[in-house]
Design a protein around this motif. Sequence first.
Motif, PDB file in Angstrom:
ATOM      1  N   ALA B  70       0.474  18.198  -3.613  1.00 56.38           N
ATOM      2  CA  ALA B  70       0.343  17.503  -2.328  1.00 56.38           C
ATOM      3  C   ALA B  70       0.624  16.026  -2.548  1.00 56.38           C
ATOM      4  CB  ALA B  70      -1.063  17.690  -1.757  1.00 56.38           C
ATOM      5  N   VAL B  71       1.522  15.454  -1.736  1.00 53.86           N
ATOM      6  CA  VAL B  71       1.899  14.050  -1.902  1.00 53.86           C
ATOM      7  C   VAL B  71       1.452  13.244  -0.686  1.00 53.86           C
ATOM      8  CG1 VAL B  71       3.809  14.474  -3.486  1.00 53.86           C
ATOM      9  CG2 VAL B  71       4.235  14.548  -1.028  1.00 53.86           C
ATOM     10  N   LEU B  78      -3.340   6.281   3.733  1.00 56.60           N
ATOM     11  CA  LEU B  78      -4.670   6.340   3.119  1.00 56.60           C
ATOM     12  C   LEU B  78      -5.477   5.076   3.406  1.00 56.60           C
ATOM     13  CD1 LEU B  78      -3.775   7.903  -0.369  1.00 56.60           C
ATOM     14  CD2 LEU B  78      -4.647   9.075   1.659  1.00 56.60           C
ATOM     15  N   TRP B  79      -4.763   3.967   3.594  1.00 59.30           N
ATOM     16  CA  TRP B  79      -5.410   2.719   4.026  1.00 59.30           C
ATOM     17  C   TRP B  79      -4.437   1.982   4.938  1.00 59.30           C
ATOM     18  CZ3 TRP B  79      -6.274  -0.642  -1.056  1.00 59.30           C
ATOM     19  CH2 TRP B  79      -5.058  -1.149  -1.509  1.00 59.30           C
ATOM     20  N   LEU B 178      -9.879  14.768   3.035  1.00 58.15           N
ATOM     21  CA  LEU B 178      -8.741  15.665   2.840  1.00 58.15           C
ATOM     22  C   LEU B 178      -8.345  15.730   1.360  1.00 58.15           C
ATOM     23  CD1 LEU B 178      -6.566  17.439   4.083  1.00 58.15           C
ATOM     24  CD2 LEU B 178      -5.318  15.368   4.727  1.00 58.15           C
ATOM     25  N   LEU B 179      -8.348  14.581   0.683  1.00 60.79           N
ATOM     26  CA  LEU B 179      -8.035  14.561  -0.754  1.00 60.79           C
ATOM     27  C   LEU B 179      -9.021  15.430  -1.534  1.00 60.79           C
ATOM     28  CD1 LEU B 179      -7.280  10.744  -1.280  1.00 60.79           C
ATOM     29  CD2 LEU B 179      -5.650  12.609  -1.615  1.00 60.79           C
ATOM     30  N   PHE B 187      -5.366  22.080  -5.349  1.00 58.40           N
ATOM     31  CA  PHE B 187      -4.166  21.245  -5.225  1.00 58.40           C
ATOM     32  C   PHE B 187      -4.216  20.109  -6.239  1.00 58.40           C
ATOM     33  CE2 PHE B 187      -3.978  23.396  -1.230  1.00 58.40           C
ATOM     34  CZ  PHE B 187      -2.691  23.268  -0.734  1.00 58.40           C
ATOM     35  N   LYS B 188      -3.022  19.647  -6.633  1.00 57.02           N
ATOM     36  CA  LYS B 188      -2.911  18.399  -7.375  1.00 57.02           C
ATOM     37  C   LYS B 188      -2.490  17.340  -6.366  1.00 57.02           C
ATOM     38  CE  LYS B 188      -0.855  21.095 -11.128  1.00 57.02           C
ATOM     39  NZ  LYS B 188       0.249  21.210 -12.098  1.00 57.02           N
ATOM     40  N   THR B 189      -3.250  16.263  -6.261  1.00 60.89           N
ATOM     41  CA  THR B 189      -2.942  15.234  -5.265  1.00 60.89           C
ATOM     42  C   THR B 189      -2.246  14.052  -5.926  1.00 60.89           C
ATOM     43  OG1 THR B 189      -5.179  14.324  -5.541  1.00 60.89           O
ATOM     44  CG2 THR B 189      -4.848  15.883  -3.751  1.00 60.89           C
ATOM     45  N   PHE B 190      -1.129  13.640  -5.328  1.00 56.58           N
ATOM     46  CA  PHE B 190      -0.334  12.514  -5.829  1.00 56.58           C
ATOM     47  C   PHE B 190      -0.174  11.472  -4.725  1.00 56.58           C
ATOM     48  CE2 PHE B 190       0.941  16.044  -8.457  1.00 56.58           C
ATOM     49  CZ  PHE B 190       1.240  15.501  -9.698  1.00 56.58           C
TER      50      PHE B 190
END
Lengths: 460, 460
Positions: B70-71, B78-79, B178-179, B187-190
């Motif tokens: 997930a990217v 995010l901010w 969500l992260l 999931f791997k979050t990027f």
Amino acid sequence: MRIRRLLLPYINIFGFVAMVSLFGMARFAVAADPLGSWNEGAAKQSILEFVERVTREGSPAFVPSAERVAVFDNDGTLWPEAPLPFQAAFVFDELRRRAPLEPELADDPFVQAALQGDLSKLLAGKNHDGLMHVIGVTHAGMTTDEFDQRVNDWLATAKHPRFEKPYSELTYQPMQELLVYLRLKGFKTFIVSGGGADFMRVWSERVYGIPPENVVGSMWQARFELRDGLPVLVKTMDHLFVDDKEGKPVGIHQFIGRRPIACFGNSDGDQAMLEYTTIGNPRASFGLIVHHTDAEREYAYDANPQSSGKLTTALTRADECGWTVVDMKVDWQKIWSDPAGAPSEGVALSLVGKWLAEDIDSAGVIDLAQSTLEFSADGAVSGSSAVNRFQGQAKVDHNSCTFGPLAMTRRAGPPALMDQESKFMAALQRVVQYRIAETGLLFLIDAEGTDVLRFSKMEN
Amino acid sequence: MRIRRLLLPYINIFGFVAMVSLFGMARFAVAADPLGSWNEGAAKQSILEFVERVTREGSPAFVPSAERVAVFDNDGTLWPEAPLPFQAAFVFDELRRRAPLEPELADDPFVQAALQGDLSKLLAGKNHDGLMHVIGVTHAGMTTDEFDQRVNDWLATAKHPRFEKPYSELTYQPMQELLVYLRLKGFKTFIVSGGGADFMRVWSERVYGIPPENVVGSMWQARFELRDGLPVLVKTMDHLFVDDKEGKPVGIHQFIGRRPIACFGNSDGDQAMLEYTTIGNPRASFGLIVHHTDAEREYAYDANPQSSGKLTTALTRADECGWTVVDMKVDWQKIWSDPAGAPSEGVALSLVGKWLAEDIDSAGVIDLAQSTLEFSADGAVSGSSAVNRFQGQAKVDHNSCTFGPLAMTRRAGPPALMDQESKFMAALQRVVQYRIAETGLLFLIDAEGTDVLRFSKMEN
């Protein structure tokens, strides 16, 4: 500290004392050697001691898991680089395959030089223009999906000229064990190689258990396009990044963003990243050089390799920098890895680790009683039936998996647990096959093809 | 399926039936909302449904965990990125800080333009030479360690002009949830951002739980040097890679090497990576755009942002491509995240998840009986005493942590387990503080400062 208080009430209060055997009460100290293909000696010892220092809670040199970054060179460190780096073999094989299909290649002087083995023409000039050109012909101008397919096709058919095996089956077993061992100890393992990132990412996860995002390598840029509305990435020759020599610490910084605490290489091309890892690092750190000293089983070279892999200045620095130097001939009991799924004295890497039984004979398991099974890389198995511990050997070959006699402790426990134990142990003896599902669950299967045991992987 | 067979023998055979309460036998369905700051609606529902589709075993759209990439864009996703991208605020603040200390900056026309707020001079020309120059002055010519220190110093002191908080405390709570939710689901979050990778990596792990190696961003090259024998990396202005627009799928390919299945952005700069993620992907995939519609709580813009974040063509494509569009004003119940450790109605992200008791009052735990404690992001807690399940609320504020009344089921179990249960529940009620050790262990502490409970994190 955890204590075994559960069983005592039953033994003392409920009168099961008579069931406790006088023999076999000692719990086995199950500690299969994680580096079984390494001979005992200073090299192996230095690895084990370093890992213990940085992972033992309370150790002054303790490093949190998130910062346990270990970087590995590939060519000459995880697999050979003689007589040519394997990626160079891919280039020449690809040109041979494509020349009859693409007549325009006949007009390309560098391609013709490559086909005729005229290396001097390819290497002429400061920038080796000829070599870069034929690398470009085989690595650019196609989509990333097309390139991946070509690498896969090549790997499926090409064989190493001396060892007559597919290239991806020629990895070093001691280094494979080291990768598994470090990951079990909470390290993140990365490849940092002068080879092409795109080339390695096609097979790195299958061959080394290292996912694409943990592969740092040399690369040109790609270009994003929508073709008939579908996104593609086209490989170009723009913007070359060479992940070698001083480029390796740069690659580590750009792609990982964290200073490693362990670095494994074999040539002067790895010297800068060994220095970056071990000199002035506020964390405890470790450097290791694989010295190719075994002409009989592999190759012997340092200052004068057949092609790449020159080792001179890095070897000189090893002593003052405290880097471990592996003498391949002396330190490695075994050179070649058994690729996952191939006939093996050990077990597939995907099986290695501790598994928790979730189902026995389709009858579930007792919620509070853990029946476990642990595979070591050398084929040793151990586990717990919830009441007793057992150990023995597994034989794994392609998809088949059978267990030899399992030695057990002989404690007694509550009836429900003893019942589960006997079903669990009986089921293990019926197993002839295994499969690991996409979900990561492990199924052990009997001769009728029925799943008799289902396991999930436990945390390490 | 696991079944609770252990308890039945005791209830039926050993005469504990009388101890079984007639009330409270139902097990709680503990399912705290993982996206508690999202209002109910199509956006939230689309996320939950997608995650369920790709993670449920047996689902036709199931995706193995290794491929759940997930990217996330950062600025505006995010901010915030208003009134300026926060990294631009860093540039201007740095120039203001350094100008009195470095007289040569007085002779630099672009630095002077920046100090005077002359944006037109900085943005003039096709390549915005002035802006690139002042970015270079603040981002190159120093070692990576020096740069990290400057970013940290700036974050510790600088405040957002409108919200008057440190920039790193201005992240979006719904996206933080969500992260966490995606990571819990394998999931791997990027981060894949047009911002500088080096800038983000200084704080990404602390602020988002995203480690440096999972941050893809724009970058210049670094140069490796030994200074007085010590390795340093010097930041240069060579070889710029711009991780924006068509550069984002390229960055994903170069740095991650695997096509994402989920992509989250907020501007036309994210369109290419949304397309790359969702069009023609052989895996099930998901795209989402955060639409800034809330001038009161944050900002409202699309075609005409204050600086960066223009959203026009990507919004037009959302419908045909099936991308979820978040209406910030409508879909987000809450905008701002409570940074870990700050006063909070919820709990620090580091606490969220399921914990296994390893020690109760320094007396160990029963090996086969799991006592667990699970924190949700909204402060709900639940767990198991080994025999019974409980739930309630935790109050977490800086390092303090207390538990409200905990509702429990009332099964009876063997004496050893009931004994552990009463000790576990009593210990929880004495807790006033927590700390998470470097080893990842969670300690709950009483008013005397004594560790009364120790937990390890369980796998999800």
